[in-house]
Design a protein around this motif. Structure first.
Motif, PDB file in Angstrom:
ATOM      1  N   MET A 107     -13.304 -38.529  14.966  1.00 16.91           N
ATOM      2  CA  MET A 107     -14.529 -38.476  16.193  1.00 16.91           C
ATOM      3  C   MET A 107     -14.142 -37.017  16.922  1.00 16.91           C
ATOM      4  O   MET A 107     -12.966 -36.334  16.724  1.00 16.91           O
ATOM      5  CB  MET A 107     -14.149 -39.427  16.998  1.00 16.91           C
ATOM      6  CG  MET A 107     -12.963 -39.369  18.104  1.00 16.91           C
ATOM      7  SD  MET A 107     -12.756 -40.853  18.968  1.00 16.91           S
ATOM      8  CE  MET A 107     -12.106 -41.917  17.979  1.00 16.91           C
ATOM      9  N   TYR A 108     -15.250 -36.633  17.566  1.00 14.36           N
ATOM     10  CA  TYR A 108     -15.279 -35.369  18.220  1.00 14.36           C
ATOM     11  C   TYR A 108     -14.953 -35.628  19.788  1.00 14.36           C
ATOM     12  O   TYR A 108     -15.362 -36.231  20.315  1.00 14.36           O
ATOM     13  CB  TYR A 108     -16.804 -34.780  18.292  1.00 14.36           C
ATOM     14  CG  TYR A 108     -16.598 -33.537  18.683  1.00 14.36           C
ATOM     15  CD1 TYR A 108     -16.054 -32.349  17.632  1.00 14.36           C
ATOM     16  CD2 TYR A 108     -17.077 -32.836  19.790  1.00 14.36           C
ATOM     17  CE1 TYR A 108     -15.869 -31.014  18.000  1.00 14.36           C
ATOM     18  CE2 TYR A 108     -17.110 -31.234  20.071  1.00 14.36           C
ATOM     19  CZ  TYR A 108     -16.351 -30.539  19.150  1.00 14.36           C
ATOM     20  OH  TYR A 108     -16.396 -29.238  19.357  1.00 14.36           O
TER      21      TYR A 108
ATOM     22  N   PHE B  28     -13.987 -36.863  26.594  1.00 15.40           N
ATOM     23  CA  PHE B  28     -15.330 -37.573  26.272  1.00 15.40           C
ATOM     24  C   PHE B  28     -15.206 -37.496  24.539  1.00 15.40           C
ATOM     25  O   PHE B  28     -14.600 -36.607  23.875  1.00 15.40           O
ATOM     26  CB  PHE B  28     -16.287 -36.452  26.612  1.00 15.40           C
ATOM     27  CG  PHE B  28     -16.452 -36.085  28.040  1.00 15.40           C
ATOM     28  CD1 PHE B  28     -17.396 -36.849  28.796  1.00 15.40           C
ATOM     29  CD2 PHE B  28     -15.745 -35.141  28.512  1.00 15.40           C
ATOM     30  CE1 PHE B  28     -17.519 -36.767  30.154  1.00 15.40           C
ATOM     31  CE2 PHE B  28     -15.851 -34.905  30.375  1.00 15.40           C
ATOM     32  CZ  PHE B  28     -16.846 -35.748  30.667  1.00 15.40           C
ATOM     33  N   LYS B  29     -15.648 -38.677  24.123  1.00 19.88           N
ATOM     34  CA  LYS B  29     -15.635 -38.836  22.927  1.00 19.88           C
ATOM     35  C   LYS B  29     -17.131 -39.069  22.137  1.00 19.88           C
ATOM     36  O   LYS B  29     -18.057 -39.577  22.918  1.00 19.88           O
ATOM     37  CB  LYS B  29     -15.016 -40.179  22.421  1.00 19.88           C
ATOM     38  CG  LYS B  29     -13.337 -40.222  22.993  1.00 19.88           C
ATOM     39  CD  LYS B  29     -12.841 -41.511  22.565  1.00 19.88           C
ATOM     40  CE  LYS B  29     -12.663 -42.290  23.768  1.00 19.88           C
ATOM     41  NZ  LYS B  29     -11.779 -43.679  23.122  1.00 19.88           N
ATOM     42  N   SER B  30     -17.161 -38.599  21.022  1.00 19.69           N
ATOM     43  CA  SER B  30     -18.423 -38.791  20.525  1.00 19.69           C
ATOM     44  C   SER B  30     -18.193 -39.083  18.888  1.00 19.69           C
ATOM     45  O   SER B  30     -17.157 -38.322  18.426  1.00 19.69           O
ATOM     46  CB  SER B  30     -19.287 -37.321  20.604  1.00 19.69           C
ATOM     47  OG  SER B  30     -20.470 -37.590  19.818  1.00 19.69           O
ATOM     48  N   ARG B  31     -19.164 -39.616  18.197  1.00 20.52           N
ATOM     49  CA  ARG B  31     -18.844 -39.918  16.892  1.00 20.52           C
ATOM     50  C   ARG B  31     -18.719 -38.734  16.004  1.00 20.52           C
ATOM     51  O   ARG B  31     -18.245 -38.554  14.994  1.00 20.52           O
ATOM     52  CB  ARG B  31     -19.755 -40.908  16.229  1.00 20.52           C
ATOM     53  CG  ARG B  31     -19.740 -42.228  16.557  1.00 20.52           C
ATOM     54  CD  ARG B  31     -20.657 -43.284  15.920  1.00 20.52           C
ATOM     55  NE  ARG B  31     -20.794 -44.170  16.575  1.00 20.52           N
ATOM     56  CZ  ARG B  31     -21.752 -44.897  16.839  1.00 20.52           C
ATOM     57  NH1 ARG B  31     -23.085 -44.371  16.267  1.00 20.52           N
ATOM     58  NH2 ARG B  31     -21.940 -45.986  17.626  1.00 20.52           N
ATOM     59  N   ASN B  32     -19.655 -37.631  16.395  1.00 16.27           N
ATOM     60  CA  ASN B  32     -19.850 -36.228  15.785  1.00 16.27           C
ATOM     61  C   ASN B  32     -20.278 -35.355  16.556  1.00 16.27           C
ATOM     62  O   ASN B  32     -21.197 -35.663  17.490  1.00 16.27           O
ATOM     63  CB  ASN B  32     -20.838 -36.695  14.584  1.00 16.27           C
ATOM     64  CG  ASN B  32     -20.823 -35.421  13.585  1.00 16.27           C
ATOM     65  OD1 ASN B  32     -21.082 -34.115  14.024  1.00 16.27           O
ATOM     66  ND2 ASN B  32     -20.830 -35.797  12.159  1.00 16.27           N
ATOM     67  N   GLU B  33     -19.623 -34.204  16.442  1.00 14.86           N
ATOM     68  CA  GLU B  33     -20.125 -32.933  17.403  1.00 14.86           C
ATOM     69  C   GLU B  33     -21.618 -32.635  17.126  1.00 14.86           C
ATOM     70  O   GLU B  33     -22.110 -32.122  18.379  1.00 14.86           O
ATOM     71  CB  GLU B  33     -19.315 -31.713  17.086  1.00 14.86           C
ATOM     72  CG  GLU B  33     -19.494 -30.928  15.827  1.00 14.86           C
ATOM     73  CD  GLU B  33     -18.686 -29.928  15.611  1.00 14.86           C
ATOM     74  OE1 GLU B  33     -19.036 -28.921  16.182  1.00 14.86           O
ATOM     75  OE2 GLU B  33     -17.718 -30.087  14.836  1.00 14.86           O
TER      76      GLU B  33
ATOM     77  N   TRP C  26     -24.111 -34.311  17.717  1.00 19.70           N
ATOM     78  CA  TRP C  26     -24.697 -35.134  18.726  1.00 19.70           C
ATOM     79  C   TRP C  26     -24.530 -34.744  20.183  1.00 19.70           C
ATOM     80  O   TRP C  26     -25.251 -35.169  21.181  1.00 19.70           O
ATOM     81  CB  TRP C  26     -24.250 -36.816  18.880  1.00 19.70           C
ATOM     82  CG  TRP C  26     -24.363 -37.358  17.593  1.00 19.70           C
ATOM     83  CD1 TRP C  26     -23.463 -37.501  16.866  1.00 19.70           C
ATOM     84  CD2 TRP C  26     -25.575 -37.721  16.878  1.00 19.70           C
ATOM     85  NE1 TRP C  26     -24.020 -38.474  15.709  1.00 19.70           N
ATOM     86  CE2 TRP C  26     -25.208 -38.405  15.883  1.00 19.70           C
ATOM     87  CE3 TRP C  26     -26.936 -37.562  17.413  1.00 19.70           C
ATOM     88  CZ2 TRP C  26     -26.397 -38.814  15.068  1.00 19.70           C
ATOM     89  CZ3 TRP C  26     -27.942 -38.220  16.494  1.00 19.70           C
ATOM     90  CH2 TRP C  26     -27.487 -38.883  15.270  1.00 19.70           C
ATOM     91  N   LEU C  27     -23.693 -33.461  20.297  1.00 24.21           N
ATOM     92  CA  LEU C  27     -23.845 -32.950  21.609  1.00 24.21           C
ATOM     93  C   LEU C  27     -24.428 -31.633  21.641  1.00 24.21           C
ATOM     94  O   LEU C  27     -24.640 -30.875  20.699  1.00 24.21           O
ATOM     95  CB  LEU C  27     -22.249 -32.525  21.870  1.00 24.21           C
ATOM     96  CG  LEU C  27     -21.233 -33.827  21.897  1.00 24.21           C
ATOM     97  CD1 LEU C  27     -19.948 -33.269  21.990  1.00 24.21           C
ATOM     98  CD2 LEU C  27     -21.650 -34.534  23.154  1.00 24.21           C
ATOM     99  N   GLU C  28     -25.104 -31.185  22.763  1.00 23.14           N
ATOM    100  CA  GLU C  28     -25.946 -30.018  22.933  1.00 23.14           C
ATOM    101  C   GLU C  28     -24.997 -29.253  24.014  1.00 23.14           C
ATOM    102  O   GLU C  28     -24.867 -29.714  25.016  1.00 23.14           O
ATOM    103  CB  GLU C  28     -27.371 -30.241  23.213  1.00 23.14           C
ATOM    104  CG  GLU C  28     -28.041 -29.189  23.555  1.00 23.14           C
ATOM    105  CD  GLU C  28     -29.593 -29.504  24.122  1.00 23.14           C
ATOM    106  OE1 GLU C  28     -30.041 -28.955  24.786  1.00 23.14           O
ATOM    107  OE2 GLU C  28     -30.031 -30.506  23.568  1.00 23.14           O
TER     108      GLU C  28
END
Length: 92
Positions: free
Chosen positions: A1-2, A68-73, A75-77
């Motif tokens: 996870m990112y 902050f967590k995201s499944r994949n980078e 998805w972030l801008e």
């Protein structure tokens, strides 16, 4: 996870020592991108280890740490205003 991690340490009597320890722990797992901000990909196990190590130093009544967590980078801008540092190039 990112992960994007940021922290604020109160600079009282023991603040500088705590800040150094928090910085070293974060640097061990993530890429330092700006003052007290780090980013990077971690497994769930490494995230648990990171949080466990940080919990030894964060003073719950004085300091703060946000993850902050995201499944994949992807998805972030990210938008830059001002100086763009090469260390953040893996965040587009």
């Amino acid at each position: 996870m990112y992960i994007v991690l940021m922290y604020d340490i109160i600079m009282d009597e023991s603040g500088p020592k705590i800040h150094r320890n928090i910085f070293k722990i974060c640097k061990k797992y993530l890429t330092h991108i700006q003052k007290s901000v780090f980013e990077g990909n971690l497994t769930e196990l490494n995230l648990m280890k990171l949080k466990s190590e940080l919990n030894r130093y964060i003073r719950k009544d004085k300091d703060s740490l946000i993850i902050f967590k995201s499944r994949n980078e992807r998805w972030l801008e990210k938008e830059f205003i001002g100086l763009v540092d090469d260390k953040t190039s893996n965040f587009f």
